[in-house]
Design an enzyme around this catalytic site. Structure first.
Site, short mmCIF file in Angstrom:
data_model
loop_
_atom_site.label_atom_id
_atom_site.label_comp_id
_atom_site.label_asym_id
_atom_site.label_seq_id
_atom_site.Cartn_x
_atom_site.Cartn_y
_atom_site.Cartn_z
N ASN A 46 -22.89 67.14 43.78
CA ASN A 46 -22.93 65.87 45.15
C ASN A 46 -23.55 65.02 45.24
O ASN A 46 -25.10 65.41 44.84
CB ASN A 46 -22.54 67.05 46.33
N ILE A 47 -23.69 63.80 46.23
CA ILE A 47 -24.45 63.21 46.65
C ILE A 47 -24.45 62.90 47.93
O ILE A 47 -23.24 62.07 47.84
CB ILE A 47 -24.33 61.62 45.46
N GLU A 48 -25.40 63.31 48.46
CA GLU A 48 -25.41 63.43 50.22
C GLU A 48 -26.16 61.94 50.53
O GLU A 48 -26.64 60.70 49.68
CB GLU A 48 -25.71 64.30 50.26
N CYS A 57 -18.19 64.27 46.82
CA CYS A 57 -18.73 65.69 46.23
C CYS A 57 -18.78 65.38 45.06
O CYS A 57 -18.44 64.89 44.31
CB CYS A 57 -17.20 66.71 47.00
N GLU A 59 -16.65 66.69 42.76
CA GLU A 59 -15.69 66.76 42.61
C GLU A 59 -14.89 65.81 42.03
O GLU A 59 -14.84 65.34 41.05
CB GLU A 59 -14.14 68.15 42.89
N CYS A 95 -13.67 70.57 48.21
CA CYS A 95 -12.82 70.52 50.57
C CYS A 95 -11.28 70.04 49.81
O CYS A 95 -10.73 69.66 48.98
CB CYS A 95 -14.15 69.38 50.95
N CYS A 98 -11.00 65.99 48.14
CA CYS A 98 -11.14 66.43 46.87
C CYS A 98 -10.13 67.14 46.68
O CYS A 98 -9.29 65.98 45.08
CB CYS A 98 -12.46 67.29 46.00
N1 THU Z 1 -19.51 69.95 48.51
C1 THU Z 1 -18.52 69.03 47.57
O1 THU Z 1 -19.80 68.67 46.40
N2 THU Z 1 -17.86 70.32 46.67
C2 THU Z 1 -17.29 71.27 47.06
O2 THU Z 1 -16.37 71.40 46.99
C3 THU Z 1 -17.43 71.50 48.62
C4 THU Z 1 -18.63 70.92 49.82
C5 THU Z 1 -20.39 70.16 49.05
C6 THU Z 1 -20.19 68.53 50.04
C7 THU Z 1 -21.48 68.20 50.92
O3 THU Z 1 -22.52 67.58 50.20
C8 THU Z 1 -22.84 69.64 50.80
O4 THU Z 1 -21.84 70.32 49.30
C9 THU Z 1 -22.38 70.87 51.65
O5 THU Z 1 -21.31 70.43 52.52
#
Ligand code: THU
Length: 139
Positions: A46-48, A57, A59, A95, A98
């Site tokens: 994940n890259i925020e 996310c 995925e 989520c 995804c």
């Molecule tokens: N996130 C994912 O990368 N994949 C998931 O299946 C659930 C949530 C990330 C998004 C965000 O960066 C962090 O988790 C918290 O929600």
């Protein structure tokens, strides 16, 4: 159904890919490992973003980089998530966004492995996204 060796390899790669997550806001690091039907594996994390909404996310990072590399057919994905800097303590399910992105490129039997601290849970895409909307609906 994926053999145990390949499933374990995907799970290990998902755990390793967590280390590449950019998560200054949530502190929740997720890694993914996506298996294309030709045997190639694509990683993601994940890259925020400071604006929160643009966050990608793990995925989708894996799926988009695979699609950009020319892949269109996928067999399975493993996902591992938890507090950054710590071993995972629970299962992390994809989520809704995804799941819908998977729906675009993956069939109903696409396998989704949730990596837990002591075991791996297996689902299919049709189990996690029943009665879905996809490319066929627009034909
Ligand atoms: N996130 C994912 O990368 N994949 C998931 O299946 C659930 C949530 C990330 C998004 C965000 O960066 C962090 O988790 C918290 O929600």
């Amino acid at each position: 159904m994926l053999d145990e060796t390949t499933r374990d390899r995907l799970a290990q790669e998902a755990l390793q890919n967590r280390e590449k997550a950019y998560v200054p806001y949530s502190g929740f690091a997720v890694g993914a490992a996506l298996l294309a039907e030709n045997g190639r594996i694509y990683g993601g994390a994940n890259i925020e973003n400071a604006a929160f909404g643009p966050t990608n996310c793990a995925e989708r990072t894996a799926l988009f980089s695979a699609v950009f590399a020319g892949e269109r057919h996928f067999a399975a994905i493993a996902v591992a998530g938890g507090k950054a800097g710590n071993p995972i303590s629970d299962f992390c399910a994809p989520c809704g966004v995804c799941r819908q992105v998977m729906r675009e490129f993956c069939g109903p039997d696409f396998e989704i492995f949730l990596v837990g601290p002591h075991s791996v849970r297996r689902y299919t895409l049709s189990e996690l996204l029943p009665e879905s909307f996809g490319p066929d609906d627009l034909r």
